[in-house]
Design a protein around this motif. Structure first.
Motif, PDB file in Angstrom:
ATOM      1  N   GLU A 116      -0.984  27.733  48.644  1.00 18.56           N
ATOM      2  CA  GLU A 116      -1.357  27.880  47.240  1.00 18.56           C
ATOM      3  C   GLU A 116      -1.583  26.517  46.594  1.00 18.56           C
ATOM      4  OE1 GLU A 116       0.311  30.062  43.195  1.00 18.56           O
ATOM      5  OE2 GLU A 116       0.678  30.938  45.168  1.00 18.56           O
ATOM      6  N   TYR A 117      -2.829  26.262  46.210  1.00 16.83           N
ATOM      7  CA  TYR A 117      -3.209  25.046  45.504  1.00 16.83           C
ATOM      8  C   TYR A 117      -3.091  25.278  43.999  1.00 16.83           C
ATOM      9  CZ  TYR A 117      -5.280  23.605  49.974  1.00 16.83           C
ATOM     10  OH  TYR A 117      -5.484  23.269  51.291  1.00 16.83           O
ATOM     11  N   PRO A 118      -3.087  24.203  43.200  1.00 18.86           N
ATOM     12  CA  PRO A 118      -3.087  24.375  41.736  1.00 18.86           C
ATOM     13  C   PRO A 118      -4.289  25.179  41.250  1.00 18.86           C
ATOM     14  CG  PRO A 118      -2.540  22.113  42.308  1.00 18.86           C
ATOM     15  CD  PRO A 118      -2.953  22.780  43.578  1.00 18.86           C
ATOM     16  N   THR A 119      -5.398  25.120  42.007  1.00 19.26           N
ATOM     17  CA  THR A 119      -6.615  25.827  41.610  1.00 19.26           C
ATOM     18  C   THR A 119      -6.701  27.244  42.189  1.00 19.26           C
ATOM     19  OG1 THR A 119      -7.709  24.704  43.469  1.00 19.26           O
ATOM     20  CG2 THR A 119      -7.998  23.744  41.281  1.00 19.26           C
ATOM     21  N   THR A 120      -5.732  27.627  42.997  1.00 22.46           N
ATOM     22  CA  THR A 120      -5.743  28.969  43.578  1.00 22.46           C
ATOM     23  C   THR A 120      -5.569  30.021  42.487  1.00 22.46           C
ATOM     24  OG1 THR A 120      -4.828  28.181  45.676  1.00 22.46           O
ATOM     25  CG2 THR A 120      -4.620  30.526  45.206  1.00 22.46           C
ATOM     26  N   SER A 121      -6.358  31.067  42.552  1.00 19.59           N
ATOM     27  CA  SER A 121      -6.307  32.121  41.534  1.00 19.59           C
ATOM     28  C   SER A 121      -6.190  33.495  42.189  1.00 19.59           C
ATOM     29  CB  SER A 121      -7.564  32.079  40.658  1.00 19.59           C
ATOM     30  OG  SER A 121      -8.710  32.437  41.418  1.00 19.59           O
TER      31      SER A 121
END
Length: 322
Positions: A116-121
């Motif tokens: 999970e990246y900060p940009t994962t949605s």
């Protein structure tokens, strides 16, 4: 009194008639000795049959000589066939087990599959799960078909339709999921090719289910539609080469893994088409190692290649966003 006395005899006759009805499913009747020293017959039900003993509609591969579950006309018998070894057992479980794992992954483990990246949605989880859902649908329908194909001709035909529908679902979800990351920064191209894939998917799905299109007259058109569906996968790659160049497109959709995926599908279909290896030694690969079983295993391996490509594409997309 005379009528009452003959009642056990009537029951005996009825029992004998019932046994005769099952004569075709008995393989041996050994004598056993009970406590009083009397010998009696113990009937074992025969479960497996040879190529020459099954109905014509069940005959598909003349190089598989034994291990058939003959037409049952019984859902109960189909259920019990899951618990003994026959020539469809490997085909059933090589797709049933991965299908269950895909469903469990969707419900419990997607967050463990992807980093999970900060940009994962939520959209990312939906895209990854779309592929798992496609795999689960295809594999479960395939497994269902191989389980019920010995029930009766109508049920076998229906199961075969679902089998083809599952293939269409897997192709569609595989393409759309990888397109999402391949064109993550170009929504017009993504929606255009996703729409084209969905269109071919709906048409091929309809063709798979409609009995009219399964006739000999429509066979060339049905085959042409599936060929066009496969060729349509080349169009987004060409578009990627034009817009991003060869090297970046190769990285975006992880072409190496996609090529491995396609090669495994094609090789498996080739083995299935030429009936290798059972063609060179009929009867030797009835239970283990025949072409259809190899094809099933290669389908699962190919799906794993696509998953690897999809996860790499996901990682690359979000690393570029940061």
């Amino acid at each position: 009194m005379h009528i009452i006395g003959t009642y056990p005899l009537v029951l005996s006759v009825i029992s004998e008639m019932s046994a005769r009805k099952r004569m075709s499913v008995t393989e041996e009747t050994p004598l056993t000795e009970n406590a009083s020293g009397l010998k009696k017959k113990v009937v074992y039900e025969r479960r497996l049959y040879s190529w020459d003993e099954i109905p014509e509609w069940q005959k598909d591969n003349e190089h598989i000589l034994t291990g058939y579950v003959r037409e049952t006309q019984s859902w109960r018998e189909l259920f019990w066939s899951l618990f003994y070894l026959h020539n469809e057992s490997v085909n059933i479980y090589t797709h049933l087990i991965p299908a269950v794992l895909c469903f469990l992954t969707i419900v419990f483990a997607t967050n463990h599959i992807i980093y999970e990246y900060p940009t994962t949605s939520t959209v990312d989880y939906c895209v990854i799960n779309l592929f798992f859902l496609g795999c689960a649908t295809c594999l479960s329908m395939s497994s269902f078909f191989h389980c019920v194909k010995c029930h009766s001709l109508p049920v076998s035909v229906f199961g075969n339709k679902l089998d083809y529908l599952g293939i269409v679902v897997l192709i569609s979800t595989s393409m759309i999921s990888i397109l999402f990351y391949g064109f993550y920064d170009n929504s017009m191209l993504f929606y255009s090719f996703a729409g084209l894939t969905s269109f071919f998917g709906v048409v091929c799905g309809y063709v798979s289910l409609k009995s009219k299109f399964r006739t000999r007259e429509w066979r060339p058109y049905r085959a042409a539609m599936f060929v066009l569906f496969g060729i349509s996968a080349i169009l987004p790659i060409i578009a990627g080469f034009v817009v991003y160049g060869k090297d970046e497109t190769w990285q975006r959709i992880q072409m190496t893994w996609v090529i491995w995926e396609g090669a495994l599908y094609i090789f498996g279909a080739f083995l299935y088409g030429v009936r290798f290896p059972e063609r060179i030694s009929p009867g030797k690969f009835d239970i283990w190692g025949n072409s259809h079983q190899i094809f099933h295993v290669l389908v699962v391996v190919a799906a794993l290649c696509h998953l690897r490509a999809l996860l790499y594409s996901y990682d690359l997309t979000h690393q570029n966003m940061m």
